[in-house]
Design an enzyme around this catalytic site. Structure first.
Site: not given
Ligand code: AMP
Length: 214
Positions: A13, A88, A127, A160, A171
């Site tokens: 996404k 989320r 990734r 990462r 996750r």
């Molecule tokens: P992403 O890059 O969107 O996969 O986000 C990486 C990490 O950031 C997630 O696994 C969460 O720990 C944190 N994170 C990102 N967006 C949110 C959100 N809307 N609410 C809570 N944690 C978030």
């Protein structure tokens, strides 16, 4: 046009959100990127967020919601934006709706990029992210021009911490418990659009463009 991208971690996404933002000329707002930038700059928010992110957990709503509400109220968001990684949780979605209602606005589309769990684990191990600018790649589906080096800034690419296999499983569990209910939430609101995320990246993009309209 106000768009929300839904999908499991690793569904692609982020990549799609960037392409859509470019096509429609709207800001791409990724909460994950905002947290990672804060971690890199060693801010108070970054220090707090890191403790949750490294464990594969969600950052608490009180550190997340105001940040996004503030961002979507900024001048460059007047003609729309694409939210990637937010909301989320149902409370995050409700807070966003309440804030938008106050501005006389609403979410136009929630695009769900569907990818089964078994594909996700495979994808995440391929990734890579840039230590410099945070750009993301995939060794198979979206490889950099030179192996291990960022096309954008020339820095090193790494796997990462939160893309390590055990964190990915965590996750995914968090996604099913807390984020998947948003699919129903936006279906009830009449704005849900589903696309198959297992096909080629360019075909996923075309499918999204066709549901959003030219
Ligand atoms: P992403 O890059 O969107 O996969 O986000 C990486 C990490 O950031 C997630 O696994 C969460 O720990 C944190 N994170 C990102 N967006 C949110 C959100 N809307 N609410 C809570 N944690 C978030």
């Amino acid at each position: 046009m106000k768009i929300i991208m839904l999908g499991a971690p690793g569904a692609g996404k982020g990549t799609q959100a960037k392409k859509i933002a470019q096509k429609y000329g709207i800001p791409h707002i990724s909460t994950g990127d905002i947290f990672r930038a804060n971690i890199k700059n060693n801010t108070e928010l970054g220090k707090k967020a890191k403790t949750y992110m490294d464990k594969g957990l969600l950052v608490p709503d009180e550190l997340t919601v105001d940040l996004v509400i503030d961002r979507v109220g900024q001048e460059d968001c007047k003609n729309g934006y694409i939210l990637d990684g937010f909301p989320r949780t149902i409370p995050q979605a409700e807070s966003l709706d309440a804030a938008l209602e106050k501005m006389g606005e609403k979410v136009d589309f929630a695009v769900n990029v569907e990818v089964p769990d078994e594909n996700i684990v495979n994808r995440m191990s391929g990734r890579r992210a840039c230590v410099g600018c945070g750009a993301t790649y995939h060794i198979k589906y979206n490889a950099p021009k030179t192996e291990g080096i960022c096309d954008v800034c020339g820095e090193k690419l790494i796997l990462r911490d939160d893309d390590q296999p055990e964190t990915v499983l965590k996750r995914l569990g968090v996604y099913h418990d807390q984020t998947q209910p948003l699919i129903d939430y936006y279906a009830k609101a009449g704005v849900l659009k589903e696309v198959d995320g297992t096909v080629d990246m360019e075909d996923v993009f075309q499918a999204i463009v066709s549901v959003l309209g030219e």
